[in-house]
Design an enzyme around this catalytic site. Structure first.
Site, PDB file in Angstrom:
ATOM      1  N   ARG A 110      -9.053  -0.150   3.455  1.00  0.00           N
ATOM      2  CA  ARG A 110      -8.157   0.860   2.904  1.00  0.00           C
ATOM      3  C   ARG A 110      -6.796   0.260   2.575  1.00  0.00           C
ATOM      4  NH1 ARG A 110      -6.390   4.266   6.712  1.00  0.00           N
ATOM      5  NH2 ARG A 110      -4.993   4.764   5.023  1.00  0.00           N
ATOM      6  N   CYS A 143      -6.643  13.017  12.073  1.00  0.00           N
ATOM      7  CA  CYS A 143      -6.094  11.676  12.030  1.00  0.00           C
ATOM      8  C   CYS A 143      -6.170  10.996  13.391  1.00  0.00           C
ATOM      9  CB  CYS A 143      -4.647  11.768  11.587  1.00  0.00           C
ATOM     10  SG  CYS A 143      -3.790  10.245  11.751  1.00  0.00           S
ATOM     11  N   ARG A 189      -0.701  15.136  12.962  1.00  0.00           N
ATOM     12  CA  ARG A 189      -0.002  14.675  11.749  1.00  0.00           C
ATOM     13  C   ARG A 189       0.349  15.870  10.872  1.00  0.00           C
ATOM     14  NH1 ARG A 189      -1.988   8.956   9.040  1.00  0.00           N
ATOM     15  NH2 ARG A 189      -0.082   8.866   7.845  1.00  0.00           N
ATOM     16  N   PRO A 190       1.340  16.663  11.301  1.00  0.00           N
ATOM     17  CA  PRO A 190       1.668  17.870  10.555  1.00  0.00           C
ATOM     18  C   PRO A 190       2.331  17.548   9.216  1.00  0.00           C
ATOM     19  CG  PRO A 190       3.270  17.511  12.306  1.00  0.00           C
ATOM     20  CD  PRO A 190       2.223  16.437  12.449  1.00  0.00           C
ATOM     21  N   ILE A 191       2.310  18.541   8.289  1.00  0.00           N
ATOM     22  CA  ILE A 191       3.039  18.332   7.027  1.00  0.00           C
ATOM     23  C   ILE A 191       4.077  19.448   6.840  1.00  0.00           C
ATOM     24  CG2 ILE A 191       1.250  16.983   5.847  1.00  0.00           C
ATOM     25  CD1 ILE A 191       0.650  19.625   4.274  1.00  0.00           C
ATOM     26  N   ASP A 192       4.518  19.998   7.976  1.00  0.00           N
ATOM     27  CA  ASP A 192       5.493  21.089   7.910  1.00  0.00           C
ATOM     28  C   ASP A 192       6.770  20.694   7.165  1.00  0.00           C
ATOM     29  OD1 ASP A 192       5.685  19.429  10.345  1.00  0.00           O
ATOM     30  OD2 ASP A 192       7.513  20.567  10.709  1.00  0.00           O
ATOM     31  N   GLN A 193       7.209  19.436   7.318  1.00  0.00           N
ATOM     32  CA  GLN A 193       8.460  19.022   6.661  1.00  0.00           C
ATOM     33  C   GLN A 193       8.270  18.893   5.137  1.00  0.00           C
ATOM     34  OE1 GLN A 193      11.467  18.715   8.506  1.00  0.00           O
ATOM     35  NE2 GLN A 193      10.066  19.698   9.941  1.00  0.00           N
ATOM     36  N   LYS A 210       0.832  -1.216   0.000  1.00  0.00           N
ATOM     37  CA  LYS A 210       0.000   0.000   0.000  1.00  0.00           C
ATOM     38  C   LYS A 210       0.858   1.254   0.000  1.00  0.00           C
ATOM     39  CE  LYS A 210      -1.869   1.831   4.019  1.00  0.00           C
ATOM     40  NZ  LYS A 210      -1.709   3.276   4.187  1.00  0.00           N
ATOM     41  N   ASN A 211       1.800   1.331   0.947  1.00  0.00           N
ATOM     42  CA  ASN A 211       2.510   2.596   1.118  1.00  0.00           C
ATOM     43  C   ASN A 211       3.520   2.881   0.009  1.00  0.00           C
ATOM     44  OD1 ASN A 211       0.933   3.134   3.298  1.00  0.00           O
ATOM     45  ND2 ASN A 211       2.434   2.507   4.836  1.00  0.00           N
ATOM     46  N   ARG A 223      -5.132   9.836   3.353  1.00  0.00           N
ATOM     47  CA  ARG A 223      -4.070  10.678   3.891  1.00  0.00           C
ATOM     48  C   ARG A 223      -2.962  10.908   2.852  1.00  0.00           C
ATOM     49  NH1 ARG A 223      -3.218  14.150   8.173  1.00  0.00           N
ATOM     50  NH2 ARG A 223      -1.042  14.611   7.898  1.00  0.00           N
ATOM     51  N   ASP A 260       3.472   0.344  12.101  1.00  0.00           N
ATOM     52  CA  ASP A 260       2.267  -0.220  11.476  1.00  0.00           C
ATOM     53  C   ASP A 260       2.031  -1.679  11.854  1.00  0.00           C
ATOM     54  OD1 ASP A 260       1.948   2.249  10.357  1.00  0.00           O
ATOM     55  OD2 ASP A 260       2.747   1.706   8.395  1.00  0.00           O
TER      56      ASP A 260
HETATM   57  N1  EPU Z   1       6.006  14.435  10.999  1.00  0.00           N
HETATM   58  C1  EPU Z   1       6.178  15.769  11.280  1.00  0.00           C
HETATM   59  N2  EPU Z   1       6.118  16.660  10.232  1.00  0.00           N
HETATM   60  C2  EPU Z   1       5.905  16.252   8.951  1.00  0.00           C
HETATM   61  C3  EPU Z   1       5.742  14.885   8.681  1.00  0.00           C
HETATM   62  C4  EPU Z   1       5.795  13.985   9.737  1.00  0.00           C
HETATM   63  O1  EPU Z   1       6.371  16.163  12.425  1.00  0.00           O
HETATM   64  O2  EPU Z   1       5.859  17.101   8.052  1.00  0.00           O
HETATM   65  C5  EPU Z   1       6.079  13.470  12.119  1.00  0.00           C
HETATM   66  C6  EPU Z   1       4.732  12.728  12.305  1.00  0.00           C
HETATM   67  O3  EPU Z   1       3.855  13.466  13.120  1.00  0.00           O
HETATM   68  C7  EPU Z   1       5.182  11.413  12.922  1.00  0.00           C
HETATM   69  C8  EPU Z   1       6.555  11.169  12.290  1.00  0.00           C
HETATM   70  O4  EPU Z   1       6.992  12.430  11.781  1.00  0.00           O
HETATM   71  O5  EPU Z   1       5.316  11.558  14.302  1.00  0.00           O
HETATM   72  C9  EPU Z   1       6.584  10.167  11.178  1.00  0.00           C
HETATM   73  O6  EPU Z   1       5.626  10.509  10.191  1.00  0.00           O
HETATM   74  P1  EPU Z   1       5.781  10.085   8.670  1.00  0.00           P
HETATM   75  O7  EPU Z   1       5.814  11.313   7.839  1.00  0.00           O
HETATM   76  O8  EPU Z   1       6.913   9.119   8.542  1.00  0.00           O
HETATM   77  O9  EPU Z   1       4.421   9.315   8.372  1.00  0.00           O
HETATM   78  P2  EPU Z   1       3.570   9.354   7.048  1.00  0.00           P
HETATM   79  O10 EPU Z   1       4.456   9.453   5.876  1.00  0.00           O
HETATM   80  O11 EPU Z   1       2.481  10.350   7.169  1.00  0.00           O
HETATM   81  C10 EPU Z   1       3.657   6.809   6.574  1.00  0.00           C
HETATM   82  C11 EPU Z   1       2.662   5.704   6.404  1.00  0.00           C
HETATM   83  C12 EPU Z   1       2.071   5.346   7.757  1.00  0.00           C
HETATM   84  C13 EPU Z   1       3.200   4.945   8.692  1.00  0.00           C
HETATM   85  C14 EPU Z   1       4.247   6.068   8.773  1.00  0.00           C
HETATM   86  C15 EPU Z   1       5.464   5.686   9.590  1.00  0.00           C
HETATM   87  C16 EPU Z   1       1.860   6.131   4.187  1.00  0.00           C
HETATM   88  C17 EPU Z   1       0.759   6.529   3.298  1.00  0.00           C
HETATM   89  N3  EPU Z   1       1.628   6.152   5.488  1.00  0.00           N
HETATM   90  O12 EPU Z   1       2.929   7.914   7.090  1.00  0.00           O
HETATM   91  O13 EPU Z   1       1.250   4.229   7.506  1.00  0.00           O
HETATM   92  O14 EPU Z   1       2.689   4.714   9.975  1.00  0.00           O
HETATM   93  O15 EPU Z   1       4.697   6.395   7.450  1.00  0.00           O
HETATM   94  O16 EPU Z   1       6.080   4.551   9.059  1.00  0.00           O
HETATM   95  O17 EPU Z   1       2.932   5.759   3.708  1.00  0.00           O
HETATM   96  C18 EPU Z   1      -0.452   2.708   7.878  1.00  0.00           C
HETATM   97  O18 EPU Z   1      -0.116   2.165   6.803  1.00  0.00           O
HETATM   98  O19 EPU Z   1      -1.258   2.182   8.689  1.00  0.00           O
HETATM   99  C19 EPU Z   1       0.112   4.009   8.207  1.00  0.00           C
HETATM  100  C20 EPU Z   1      -0.405   4.812   9.124  1.00  0.00           C
END
Ligand code: EPU
Length: 433
Positions: free
Chosen positions: A397, A117, A122-126, A22-23, A93, A305
């Site tokens: 999903r 969420c 779940r910020p997207i600042d990065q 999926k991811n 997401r 996960d």
């Molecule tokens: N974070 C920030 N700022 C950002 C992005 C992330 O602070 O801009 C923090 C998050 O709040 C979190 C950490 O960084 O504490 C890790 O977040 P990450 O960005 O790695 O997560 P993601 O990309 O949103 C993906 C998977 C998730 C999985 C995580 C961690 C997808 C679509 N989703 O999420 O999958 O838990 O990586 O491995 O790839 C799932 O499949 O059930 C699922 C939730």
């Protein structure tokens, strides 16, 4: 509204074939936008997140053809819209990957801000930081993110946290940017490597994916490709745990054992037998399961996960186990549902103390997110009596025909449809995880 009804207590035996990841798929499908020619993508899982991605691509003007069970031909040359509206974005997401892909191709994008969420903040600042460093400006208004750039230029990006999503988005935006981009403190998950391999197969120049420094030399054009998505490590791990929880004996096929190392090691410690082959694994239990401590961390650590699934297995093990969540703020919401099935779990912040009672009882429960739903299925398979799981849209999903695969392994599970009275409320609850 659909439900799963599980009659617990049956050992799982036989073979299960794992679907595409999926991811990886939810990033590779938007990445097709970057190509100047059609692409054929194989091993695409049949899950609702993928169907939403394909719908978004069609709505933008891409031609999407299903060439067989899990094979799609996508022609992005007709794309004439760069917008992903709220109605579609909120259901998945990972719709944020359309930001990087559209920006990388058209120097502009308009995508709805991802919704709330159940895993906590779940910020997207990065993600936004990476786009800015590459030369894009962003504005947020009316829940939409607008990105635009005169020109994207390669640059140095250092992430403040290890993030899968922002690492992939930076790759998507940088792949055609002028010059060299260096991503530091990059995430190293198998799906990061898969996205890099996919982009490289279209003519990109990406080095170092799978390490914490990724170098991307921008190219002018990306051509069509034929690419197969990697197997889903989390689906594989979920079936391994389902087999262990039922004291079963199964062969998990179509996997990359290296991707499962942290899961395999932990399960062996708990008392699960594992025999690895080139692209499959035998998993069986013929003795007692024992306590273990688990801490989730970014790859190559134990994946977040898999946290709800392994916590469920530890209920069935002897002794007291400690599970610590190291990635998400809130990933223990499912514990209340497991308590309804007789689990003895105490949660304090990001730490759960699990008393291994060795047994679970069937009960009506509700999935609060995707992996929580998987954990409830495992609990239901191992429990005495009948478990009814509501809100299984979360599970669909990310798991391709979970009940069909489990039935083939001997589980007594069926999906039933019940009339849905609370349409508006239910629809709002379908925001993405
Ligand atoms: N974070 C920030 N700022 C950002 C992005 C992330 O602070 O801009 C923090 C998050 O709040 C979190 C950490 O960084 O504490 C890790 O977040 P990450 O960005 O790695 O997560 P993601 O990309 O949103 C993906 C998977 C998730 C999985 C995580 C961690 C997808 C679509 N989703 O999420 O999958 O838990 O990586 O491995 O790839 C799932 O499949 O059930 C699922 C939730």
């Amino acid at each position: 509204m659909d439900k799963f009804i599980i009659k617990g207590g049956r050992r799982l035996t036989g073979n299960v074939v794992i679907s595409g990841a999926k991811n990886a798929a939810v990033a590779i499908l938007p990445a097709v936008i970057l190509s100047d020619e059609p692409c054929v993508i194989e091993n695409v899982p049949n899950i609702s997140d993928v169907n939403i991605c394909l719908k978004i691509l069609r709505e933008m003007g891409a031609t999407v053809e299903n060439l067989g069970k899990d094979v799609y031909r996508i022609d992005p040359t007709g794309i004439d819209k760069v917008c992903v509206p709220y109605e579609t974005a909120r259901k998945m997401r990972a719709s944020y990957y359309f930001l990087g892909a559209l920006l990388g191709k058209f120097n502009k994008a308009r995508v709805s801000m991802p919704g709330g969420c159940p895993l906590g903040d779940r910020p997207i600042d990065q993600h936004l930081k990476a786009f800015s460093i590459l030369g894009a400006e962003y504005t947020l208004s009316q829940g939409m993110i607008d990105l635009k750039a005169d020109k994207l230029r390669g640059n140095q990006i250092f992430f403040d946290v290890v993030t899968v999503g922002a690492t992939m988005n930076a790759m998507l935006a940088a792949v055609k940017a002028e010059g060299l981009t260096v991503i530091e403190n990059a995430a190293k998950e198998p799906h990061i490597v898969d996205l890099a391999n996919f982009l490289n197969s279209m003519g990109a120049n990406i080095m170092g994916a799978g390490t914490d420094v990724i170098k991307i030399r921008g190219v002018k054009h990306l051509h069509g490709t034929n690419y197969s998505v990697i197997p889903d490590q989390i689906e594989a791990g979920t079936f391994m745990i389902a087999a262990a929880a039922t004291k079963g004996d199964i062969i998990v096929e179509n996997i990359i054992p290296k991707h499962l190392e942290s899961i395999t090691k932990k399960l062996e410690k708990i008392g699960v037998n594992i025999e690895q082959y080139d692209d499959s694994m035998r998993v069986w239990v013929d003795g007692p399961l024992v306590k273990a401590n688990v801490k989730t961390t970014p790859h190559p650590g134990f994946p977040t996960d898999m946290q709800p699934q392994i916590a469920t297995l530890l209920i069935l093990a002897e002794g007291t186990s400690i599970v610590t969540e190291g990635v998400w703020e809130q990933r223990f919401r499912y514990v209340d549902e497991l308590r309804r099935m007789g689990a003895d779990i105490t949660v304090n912040g990001k730490v759960a103390l699990i008393e291994g009672t060795g047994k679970l009882m069937g009960a009506p429960v509700k999935a609060c997110d995707l992996r929580a739903g998987a954990a409830l299925i495992i609990a239901g398979l191992a429990a005495n009596g009948i478990t009814e799981i509501e809100d299984i849209f979360h599970i669909e999903r990310g798991y391709d025909c979970m009940e069909g695969k489990l039935r083939a392994l001997g589980a007594d599970i069926e999906k039933i449809s019940v009339p849905d009275n609370k349409t508006a409320e239910t629809d709002n609850s379908r925001a993405a995880v």
